[in-house]
Design an enzyme around this catalytic site. Structure first.
Site, short mmCIF file in Angstrom:
data_model
loop_
_atom_site.label_atom_id
_atom_site.label_comp_id
_atom_site.label_asym_id
_atom_site.label_seq_id
_atom_site.Cartn_x
_atom_site.Cartn_y
_atom_site.Cartn_z
N ASN A 49 -8.40 4.45 2.99
CA ASN A 49 -7.31 4.12 3.91
C ASN A 49 -6.18 3.53 3.08
O ASN A 49 -6.28 2.41 2.60
CB ASN A 49 -7.84 3.10 4.95
CG ASN A 49 -6.73 2.52 5.80
OD1 ASN A 49 -5.63 3.08 5.88
ND2 ASN A 49 -7.02 1.40 6.46
N TRP A 50 -5.12 4.30 2.95
CA TRP A 50 -4.02 3.85 2.08
C TRP A 50 -3.11 2.81 2.72
O TRP A 50 -2.26 2.24 2.04
CB TRP A 50 -3.17 5.06 1.64
CG TRP A 50 -3.83 5.96 0.67
CD1 TRP A 50 -5.08 5.82 0.13
CD2 TRP A 50 -3.27 7.14 0.09
NE1 TRP A 50 -5.33 6.84 -0.74
CE2 TRP A 50 -4.23 7.67 -0.78
CE3 TRP A 50 -2.06 7.81 0.25
CZ2 TRP A 50 -4.00 8.84 -1.51
CZ3 TRP A 50 -1.82 8.97 -0.47
CH2 TRP A 50 -2.80 9.48 -1.34
N LYS A 51 -3.23 2.64 4.02
CA LYS A 51 -2.35 1.70 4.73
C LYS A 51 -0.88 2.09 4.43
O LYS A 51 -0.59 3.27 4.31
CB LYS A 51 -2.67 0.26 4.35
CG LYS A 51 -4.17 -0.01 4.47
CD LYS A 51 -4.56 -1.45 4.39
CE LYS A 51 -6.07 -1.56 4.57
NZ LYS A 51 -6.52 -2.95 4.67
N HIS A 94 -7.90 0.29 13.82
CA HIS A 94 -8.06 -0.55 12.63
C HIS A 94 -7.69 -1.99 12.99
O HIS A 94 -6.79 -2.22 13.81
CB HIS A 94 -7.17 -0.03 11.50
CG HIS A 94 -7.44 -0.73 10.20
ND1 HIS A 94 -6.87 -1.94 9.90
CD2 HIS A 94 -8.25 -0.41 9.17
CE1 HIS A 94 -7.32 -2.33 8.71
NE2 HIS A 94 -8.15 -1.42 8.25
N GLU A 114 -5.95 -4.13 11.59
CA GLU A 114 -4.52 -4.46 11.43
C GLU A 114 -3.72 -3.98 12.63
O GLU A 114 -2.75 -4.59 13.04
CB GLU A 114 -4.00 -3.88 10.10
CG GLU A 114 -4.50 -4.72 8.93
CD GLU A 114 -4.74 -3.95 7.64
OE1 GLU A 114 -4.20 -2.83 7.48
OE2 GLU A 114 -5.49 -4.47 6.79
N GLU A 137 -15.73 -3.22 10.10
CA GLU A 137 -14.91 -3.91 9.10
C GLU A 137 -14.70 -5.36 9.52
O GLU A 137 -13.80 -5.64 10.32
CB GLU A 137 -13.56 -3.22 8.97
CG GLU A 137 -13.65 -1.77 8.56
CD GLU A 137 -12.35 -1.28 7.95
OE1 GLU A 137 -12.37 -0.86 6.79
OE2 GLU A 137 -11.31 -1.35 8.63
N GLY A 143 -9.30 -6.90 2.40
CA GLY A 143 -8.24 -7.27 1.48
C GLY A 143 -8.40 -8.67 0.88
O GLY A 143 -7.50 -9.19 0.25
N SER A 157 -13.22 -4.87 1.36
CA SER A 157 -13.38 -5.15 -0.07
C SER A 157 -14.49 -4.33 -0.73
O SER A 157 -15.22 -4.83 -1.59
CB SER A 157 -13.59 -6.66 -0.31
OG SER A 157 -12.46 -7.38 0.15
N GLY A 173 -10.01 0.33 1.44
CA GLY A 173 -8.57 0.09 1.44
C GLY A 173 -8.05 0.02 0.02
O GLY A 173 -7.86 1.05 -0.66
N GLY A 174 -7.86 -1.19 -0.49
CA GLY A 174 -7.25 -1.43 -1.80
C GLY A 174 -7.80 -0.56 -2.92
O GLY A 174 -7.04 0.01 -3.70
P1 PGA Z 1 -9.96 -3.31 1.77
O1 PGA Z 1 -9.50 -2.68 3.19
O2 PGA Z 1 -10.92 -2.36 1.16
O3 PGA Z 1 -8.69 -3.45 1.00
O4 PGA Z 1 -10.60 -4.63 2.08
C1 PGA Z 1 -10.42 -2.02 4.01
C2 PGA Z 1 -9.73 -1.52 5.25
O5 PGA Z 1 -8.89 -2.25 5.81
O6 PGA Z 1 -10.00 -0.40 5.74
#
Ligand code: PGA
Length: 250
Positions: free
Chosen positions: A9-11, A95, A97, A167, A173, A213, A234-235
């Site tokens: 997930n590149w956000k 998600h 966010e 999640e 993050g 993470s 994500g990251g």
């Molecule tokens: P992260 O994000 O791996 O950077 O913790 C995961 C996500 O929000 O899907």
């Protein structure tokens, strides 16, 4: 029996040019991998370019969100058929966010999921508790409600087009991954919740990804757990080599 999925997930990261160079690096790095499905979720503006880049490979493209109406006066929104047109086969929905910053609710998650699967997309539906909810001992209750309200009305057949991503918000993050044991405990609760709504076979078949993470050095211990069927990253999915090593967790 449950085929693992590793999804990135590149956000709100990467332009079209950056998307192309990522694909140029990832494609040769994962040649020959066939133990899992590979999904990349760029921002809307890079979806069509990403689809073109991965054409003929085993990488599938996902959006990070979708709207439930098929078209109309909904400024800023994107419909399922537009995503399909851009080459998407998956959509991430709900998600944390989006829930935290953009007012998504279990109800909007259910509507978006219905539209996505009716339109031929595979939905990756996210659930997960806040730190305060976990500290208050309410993590299971919160996630159970998200699963029941978000996915409770779908038929067993519809569930086959849905993957759940657990999640925990405190792990996203932050570098603070849930331990494999904590994640496994919640994944097993989620599966039990699905079994309470549907037949055991639907619960046994649904894939539940872990997110929060995930890194090259913790993916193997997470994947070793019985109810963890993949990861939403994500990251660590932004760098092609780091994402490739997560994909090659075996
Ligand atoms: P992260 O994000 O791996 O950077 O913790 C995961 C996500 O929000 O899907």
């Amino acid at each position: 029996m449950r085929r693992p999925i590793i999804a990135g997930n590149w956000k709100m990261f990467k332009t079209i040019a950056e998307t192309k160079s990522f694909c140029d690096a990832l494609i040769p790095a994962i040649l020959g991998v066939d133990h899992c499905e590979i999904v990349v979720a760029p921002p809307f503006t890079a979806l069509a370019a990403a689809s073109e880049e991965v054409d003929g490979t085993r990488i599938a493209i996902s959006s990070q969100d979708v709207f439930w109406e098929s078209q109309g006066a909904f400024t800023g929104e994107v419909a399922v058929r537009m995503l399909v047109d851009a080459g998407c086969t998956y959509s991430i929905i709900g998600h944390s966010e989006r829930r935290q910053f953009f007012g998504e609710t279990d109800e909007s998650v259910a509507k978006k999921t219905k539209a996505a699967i009716d339109g031929g997309l595979h939905a990756i539906v996210c659930v997960g508790e806040l730190l305060a909810e976990r500290d208050a001992g309410r993590a299971v209750e919160v996630v159970r409600r998200q699963v029941q309200e978000g996915l409770g009305k779908f038929s067993a057949k519809e569930l086959s087009s849905i993957t759940i991503a657990y999640e925990p918000v405190w792990a996203i993050g932050t570098g603070r991954t849930a331990t494999p044991e904590t994640a496994e405990e919640m994944h097993s609760e989620i599966r039990k919740t699905i079994a309470g709504i549907h037949a055991e076979t639907a619960a046994a078949g649904i894939r539940i990804l872990y997110g929060g993470s995930v890194k090259p050095d913790n993916i193997a211990s997470l994947m070793a757990k019985e109810n963890i069927d993949g990861a939403l990253v994500g990251g660590a999915s932004l760098d092609a080599m780091s994402f490739a090593s997560i994909i090659k967790y075996l």
